[in-house]
Design a protein around this motif. Structure first.
Motif, PDB file in Angstrom:
ATOM      1  N   THR A   1      -3.093   2.857  -0.885  1.00 13.93           N
ATOM      2  CA  THR A   1      -2.831   1.560  -0.260  1.00 13.93           C
ATOM      3  C   THR A   1      -1.399   1.117  -0.515  1.00 13.93           C
ATOM      4  OG1 THR A   1      -5.157   0.934  -0.487  1.00 13.93           O
ATOM      5  CG2 THR A   1      -3.573  -0.844  -0.129  1.00 13.93           C
ATOM      6  N   GLY A   2      -0.915   1.332  -1.730  1.00 13.35           N
ATOM      7  CA  GLY A   2       0.484   1.013  -2.007  1.00 13.35           C
ATOM      8  C   GLY A   2       1.422   1.825  -1.139  1.00 13.35           C
ATOM      9  N   LEU A   3       1.156   3.128  -1.045  1.00 19.15           N
ATOM     10  CA  LEU A   3       1.973   3.997  -0.201  1.00 19.15           C
ATOM     11  C   LEU A   3       1.931   3.545   1.252  1.00 19.15           C
ATOM     12  CD1 LEU A   3       3.547   6.627   0.420  1.00 19.15           C
ATOM     13  CD2 LEU A   3       1.336   7.801   0.529  1.00 19.15           C
ATOM     14  N   GLY A   4       0.729   3.268   1.743  1.00 22.62           N
ATOM     15  CA  GLY A   4       0.602   2.847   3.133  1.00 22.62           C
ATOM     16  C   GLY A   4       1.287   1.524   3.411  1.00 22.62           C
ATOM     17  N   HIS A   5       1.271   0.619   2.424  1.00 23.77           N
ATOM     18  CA  HIS A   5       1.842  -0.713   2.651  1.00 23.77           C
ATOM     19  C   HIS A   5       3.364  -0.670   2.681  1.00 23.77           C
ATOM     20  CE1 HIS A   5       1.082  -4.993   3.038  1.00 23.77           C
ATOM     21  NE2 HIS A   5       2.092  -5.224   2.217  1.00 23.77           N
TER      22      HIS A   5
ATOM     23  N   PHE B   1       4.011   4.065 -10.364  1.00 19.33           N
ATOM     24  CA  PHE B   1       3.550   2.833 -11.005  1.00 19.33           C
ATOM     25  C   PHE B   1       3.790   1.619 -10.107  1.00 19.33           C
ATOM     26  CE2 PHE B   1       5.006  -0.869 -13.513  1.00 19.33           C
ATOM     27  CZ  PHE B   1       3.805  -1.215 -14.122  1.00 19.33           C
ATOM     28  N   THR B   2       5.002   1.474  -9.591  1.00 19.06           N
ATOM     29  CA  THR B   2       5.292   0.298  -8.762  1.00 19.06           C
ATOM     30  C   THR B   2       4.513   0.347  -7.452  1.00 19.06           C
ATOM     31  OG1 THR B   2       7.267   1.437  -7.907  1.00 19.06           O
ATOM     32  CG2 THR B   2       7.573  -0.081  -9.754  1.00 19.06           C
ATOM     33  N   SER B   3       4.305   1.538  -6.913  1.00 16.85           N
ATOM     34  CA  SER B   3       3.501   1.662  -5.695  1.00 16.85           C
ATOM     35  C   SER B   3       2.052   1.274  -5.966  1.00 16.85           C
ATOM     36  CB  SER B   3       3.586   3.099  -5.171  1.00 16.85           C
ATOM     37  OG  SER B   3       2.940   3.226  -3.927  1.00 16.85           O
ATOM     38  N   ALA B   4       1.544   1.640  -7.144  1.00 19.82           N
ATOM     39  CA  ALA B   4       0.174   1.270  -7.503  1.00 19.82           C
ATOM     40  C   ALA B   4       0.039  -0.235  -7.705  1.00 19.82           C
ATOM     41  CB  ALA B   4      -0.256   2.011  -8.766  1.00 19.82           C
ATOM     42  N   ILE B   5       1.057  -0.868  -8.282  1.00 20.56           N
ATOM     43  CA  ILE B   5       1.041  -2.327  -8.429  1.00 20.56           C
ATOM     44  C   ILE B   5       0.906  -2.988  -7.058  1.00 20.56           C
ATOM     45  CG2 ILE B   5       2.478  -4.322  -9.011  1.00 20.56           C
ATOM     46  CD1 ILE B   5       1.394  -3.149 -11.483  1.00 20.56           C
ATOM     47  N   LEU B   6       1.679  -2.495  -6.096  1.00 18.35           N
ATOM     48  CA  LEU B   6       1.602  -3.033  -4.740  1.00 18.35           C
ATOM     49  C   LEU B   6       0.221  -2.797  -4.145  1.00 18.35           C
ATOM     50  CD1 LEU B   6       2.961  -4.247  -2.207  1.00 18.35           C
ATOM     51  CD2 LEU B   6       3.690  -1.918  -1.613  1.00 18.35           C
ATOM     52  N   GLY B   7      -0.302  -1.580  -4.292  1.00 19.74           N
ATOM     53  CA  GLY B   7      -1.622  -1.283  -3.755  1.00 19.74           C
ATOM     54  C   GLY B   7      -2.703  -2.155  -4.361  1.00 19.74           C
ATOM     55  N   PHE B   8      -2.610  -2.408  -5.655  1.00 23.27           N
ATOM     56  CA  PHE B   8      -3.576  -3.268  -6.337  1.00 23.27           C
ATOM     57  C   PHE B   8      -3.544  -4.679  -5.749  1.00 23.27           C
ATOM     58  CE2 PHE B   8      -4.499  -6.266  -9.813  1.00 23.27           C
ATOM     59  CZ  PHE B   8      -5.772  -5.847 -10.177  1.00 23.27           C
ATOM     60  N   ALA B   9      -2.336  -5.204  -5.548  1.00 18.93           N
ATOM     61  CA  ALA B   9      -2.207  -6.561  -5.000  1.00 18.93           C
ATOM     62  C   ALA B   9      -2.762  -6.641  -3.582  1.00 18.93           C
ATOM     63  CB  ALA B   9      -0.738  -6.984  -5.028  1.00 18.93           C
ATOM     64  N   VAL B  10      -2.510  -5.617  -2.779  1.00 16.27           N
ATOM     65  CA  VAL B  10      -3.008  -5.619  -1.398  1.00 16.27           C
ATOM     66  C   VAL B  10      -4.530  -5.537  -1.374  1.00 16.27           C
ATOM     67  CG1 VAL B  10      -3.035  -4.322   0.767  1.00 16.27           C
ATOM     68  CG2 VAL B  10      -0.876  -4.656  -0.451  1.00 16.27           C
ATOM     69  N   LEU B  11      -5.109  -4.679  -2.212  1.00 12.71           N
ATOM     70  CA  LEU B  11      -6.561  -4.515  -2.214  1.00 12.71           C
ATOM     71  C   LEU B  11      -7.283  -5.753  -2.724  1.00 12.71           C
ATOM     72  CD1 LEU B  11      -6.904  -0.807  -3.403  1.00 12.71           C
ATOM     73  CD2 LEU B  11      -7.441  -1.735  -1.149  1.00 12.71           C
TER      74      LEU B  11
ATOM     75  N   VAL C   1       8.775  -1.969  -4.636  1.00  8.07           N
ATOM     76  CA  VAL C   1       8.448  -0.618  -5.090  1.00  8.07           C
ATOM     77  C   VAL C   1       9.694   0.120  -5.557  1.00  8.07           C
ATOM     78  CG1 VAL C   1       7.595   1.640  -4.339  1.00  8.07           C
ATOM     79  CG2 VAL C   1       6.356  -0.437  -3.710  1.00  8.07           C
ATOM     80  N   PHE C   2      10.708   0.189  -4.704  1.00  6.45           N
ATOM     81  CA  PHE C   2      11.882   0.987  -5.058  1.00  6.45           C
ATOM     82  C   PHE C   2      12.807   0.240  -6.023  1.00  6.45           C
ATOM     83  CE2 PHE C   2      10.387   2.929  -1.153  1.00  6.45           C
ATOM     84  CZ  PHE C   2      10.425   4.264  -1.499  1.00  6.45           C
ATOM     85  N   GLY C   3      12.938  -1.064  -5.815  1.00  6.83           N
ATOM     86  CA  GLY C   3      13.743  -1.832  -6.758  1.00  6.83           C
ATOM     87  C   GLY C   3      13.130  -1.825  -8.143  1.00  6.83           C
ATOM     88  N   GLY C   4      11.805  -2.012  -8.191  1.00  5.11           N
ATOM     89  CA  GLY C   4      11.130  -1.978  -9.484  1.00  5.11           C
ATOM     90  C   GLY C   4      11.232  -0.623 -10.147  1.00  5.11           C
TER      91      GLY C   4
END
Length: 723
Positions: free
Chosen positions: A299-303, A114-124, A67-70
């Motif tokens: 979900t991205g934020l929580g993860h 954007f990067t947080s949403a990418i993570l949330g999408f992958a988790v969901l 998230v932060f690196g991206g």
């Protein structure tokens, strides 16, 4: 005529009622079980005081790196592209450097989302598992409903519906219910007591329902919860904090309690409330966006937050003793808006309880957690003014000793969320200034450096267009990811009206959001500048009902936005057609501010789209049973006239209610010698002078009515007035 002024003030206010004491009102509150809640220091922290986790919990290092690196890489790339865009003719000017800096600030904000949403999408995509429904509970939980001049019919309907749902799980005895009132309007206060007494009577001897009204709403909601903790917190392992518009299923409540019981290191567990019951155009757009896009972002934020998460102030369960030991909020030095009591207390409480070693995390996929939202653009602006002040105030707290880096990031994110609007506005102003510079300032074609050709100041239009496309792609990506998840989820897709209507609904939401964005930018910028100028905000109850705002009020609120749009449009067109086209989306939103704001609060427009199957959510297509039940109970309560009755007339007509009200009054605070309570003195004089109830109702102002309702002797005098 009886003159109650013959009694000393303290004796009059504390005098017990003449009627014989009974048991009917003795259990409005349980026996107190005090829990100390020391005020915390923001300047110092001793790590030795922190809770020691019972076991090791892995930290989401990989998720944070993504998230932060991206986000850093994207921001760096975007900044480089912007620099190349403005420096095509050589070294950038000072204004161009300012433009690049402002671009970096605003772009970094959307890159992180954007990067947080990418993570949330992958988790969901992996469909996270939910905490199980517990077979039993060994702990006790207090469910708290703080209210402040709210609609009583709806509030108590929600409590009754949730109580029924929790009892239906078979685990009802593990929960007690508290209505914690900070209401400052007499009609609301008496309506709450009427509803409380009626509901408790209906529930019978095992009601486990309690009501407390504070004389002064010291420190607002944080003080309201703090008062509960210091008086009754010792009797409960956990407290589940609601908002006045909250609704939670019994399954969700017991799962939360079970999750807290199963994790001895958890301090706060937050749910993701979905918006329901909305009907105006603006509210349905918000409801749709929260349902389709919200889970991806949350979900991205929580993860990536892991056990360093955040707290949103409601629909969350809290370990009571941990909260008491760690979350006593200090007053900040100085005057509001940056000093005084902490306005947005929830972020701070999450940071402090995490500092004390307790975990804070989110269960974004836990179903059955709901809330409502403001019905119009103006209502959101009113709420946002308070939120803006609360988040900017966190600049005084972000550097507090001992906070976890993730907690500081949550503060920074909240601050940036409101600072982004003035940065965007400044970016537009600098862009206009650069066009003016190009059009009217004579360029220096030949610099001091040797060159065979003149230097023409200009932008790289191709690179600028590519950068615009990149920015829009990153900005809209979380929406498209949420849409994609909804499309591949069969039940959600069908509940939203099918793939075609779902895509059309997303396009409608994007269009309306684009039109509203410039208006919101100017409103939020004005709020930020007002706060920086030292202007404090009040704390008015949020308007939650569907209903339009008078058109004259809309014109008054948005006339300057329209004027700004017209002036900007004319000026931009006069300067350069390209500038006008570049600013067209912003100009259009501002010029149409009045009709857009009017349309936002229109019930007819929202319902028209609903009839066509647009902006539908699964909860709208098939309302949750608890929402149906709460709606039916609210209609019943409204039929009883809870929210329309005059407090003084109601007490005068119902001696039983008047007696109950008197018994529920706390002891009056002693009056210092020489001090005069003006409202009480005026109320006393007017009630003594009045011969009829109508005279008293006509003469007494709002604050005087509240003073009367706190005084047993004046209440007795009111009861003896002629109708």
């Amino acid at each position: 005529m009886d003159d109650v002024s013959a009694l000393p003030a303290a004796a009059r206010r504390d005098a017990p009622p003449d009627r014989p004491s009974g048991t009917a009102f003795a259990d409005a509150l349980p026996l107190e079980s005090p829990l100390p809640m020391p005020v915390q220091s923001l300047a110092a922290w001793d790590p030795a005081l922190a809770h020691r986790p019972s076991r090791h919990h892995a930290r989401p290092h990989a998720a944070r790196l993504l998230v932060f690196g991206g986000a850093i890489l994207l921001t760096g790339y975007g900044g480089w592209q912007m620099y190349e865009t403005v420096s095509v003719s050589g070294s950038p000017t000072a204004l161009q450097y300012v433009l690049v800096a402002l671009f970096l600030l605003t772009f970094s904000w959307i890159a992180l989302a954007f990067t947080s949403a990418i993570l949330g999408f992958a988790v969901l995509l992996r469909r996270p598992r939910l905490p199980p429904v517990p077979a039993g509970l060994a702990t006790r939980t207090a469910i708290l409903m703080p209210v402040y001049n709210e609609g009583t019919a709806r509030t108590f309907a929600a409590i009754e519906a949730m109580r029924e749902a929790v009892d239906a799980t078979g685990l009802g005895p593990a929960f007690d219910w508290f209505v914690l009132s900070d209401s400052t309007q007499a009609d609301a206060w008496i309506a709450e007591e009427r509803a409380f007494l009626a509901l408790r009577d209906a529930l019978g001897p095992d009601a486990r329902l309690y009501y407390r009204h504070r004389r002064k709403n010291h420190h607002r909601k944080a003080g309201n919860i703090g008062d509960f903790v210091t008086r009754w917190g010792g009797a409960y392992d956990h407290m589940l904090v609601l908002d006045a518009d909250s609704l939670m299923t019994g399954d969700s409540v017991v799962r939360l309690a079970g999750a807290m019981e199963a994790d001895p290191d958890a301090g706060i567990v937050q749910t993701l409330p979905l918006i329901i019951n909305r009907n105006t155009l603006f509210a349905r757009v918000t409801q749709f966006a929260a349902r389709i896009y919200g889970p991806v972002i949350a979900t991205g934020l929580g993860h990536w937050s892991g056990r360093d998460g955040n707290y949103w102030g409601h629909n969350a369960i809290i370990r009571t003793k941990a909260f008491a030991a760690a979350c006593g909020l200090p007053d900040l030095p100085g005057k509001p808006p940056f000093g005084g009591h902490v306005l947005s207390h929830d972020f701070v409480e999450a940071a402090l309880i995490r500092r004390a070693g307790w975990a804070v995390y989110m269960l974004p996929t836990l179903p059955g957690s709901y809330e409502e939202s403001p019905p119009s653009l103006i209502d959101v602006a009113v709420r946002d003014r308070r939120w803006a002040q609360g988040n900017l105030q966190h600049a005084r707290i972000i550097g507090a000793a001992g906070l976890k880096p993730a907690s500081r990031q949550h503060f920074a994110t909240g601050i940036a969320g409101y600072a982004a609007s003035p940065f965007w506005l400044c970016q537009l102003v600098v862009g206009i200034a650069l066009v003016l510079q190009t059009a009217y300032v004579k360029p220096e074609y030949f610099t001091t450096e040797f060159g065979l050709y003149p230097v023409f100041p200009r932008f790289d239009p191709v690179r600028a267009l590519q950068l615009f496309g990149l920015t829009m792609g990153i900005l809209l990506a979380p929406k498209f990811l949420g849409l994609l998840l909804a499309l591949i989820d069969g039940p959600v897709r069908r509940a939203c009206g099918g793939a075609g209507r779902l895509v059309a609904s997303c396009l409608i939401e994007i269009l309306l959001s684009a039109l509203i964005a410039p208006i919101a930018m100017v409103i939020q910028s004005g709020s930020v500048f007002s706060i920086l100028a030292g202007r404090d905000t009040g704390w008015n109850p949020q308007r939650r009902d569907d209903g339009s705002i008078p058109f004259a009020d809309i014109v008054r609120r948005h006339r300057w936005h329209t004027a700004l749009g017209l002036v900007s449009g004319v000026a931009a067109f006069a300067i350069a057609t390209s500038l006008f086209l570049w600013m067209a989306p912003t100009i259009l939103g501002l010029v149409l501010a009045i009709p857009i704001s009017w349309a936002s609060g229109q019930l007819a427009l929202g319902l028209a789209l609903k009839r066509r199957g647009l902006l539908m959510t699964p909860e709208e297509r098939a309302p949750p049973p608890i929402a149906i039940r709460a709606g039916a109970l609210a209609a019943r309560n409204q039929a009883r006239g809870l929210d329309e009755a005059d407090a003084l007339a109601t007490l005068h007509a119902d001696p039983g209610l008047a007696e109950a009200h008197t018994r529920m009054l706390p002891s009056a605070e002693p009056r210092p010698r020489g001090s005069v309570d003006v409202d009480h003195t005026l109320a006393q004089a007017k009630v003594v002078e009045a011969e009829t109830l109508d005279e008293a109702r006509t003469w007494l102002g709002p604050k005087e009515r509240m003073a009367l309702l706190h005084d047993r002797a004046l209440l007795d005098r009111l009861a003896r007035l002629a109708p």
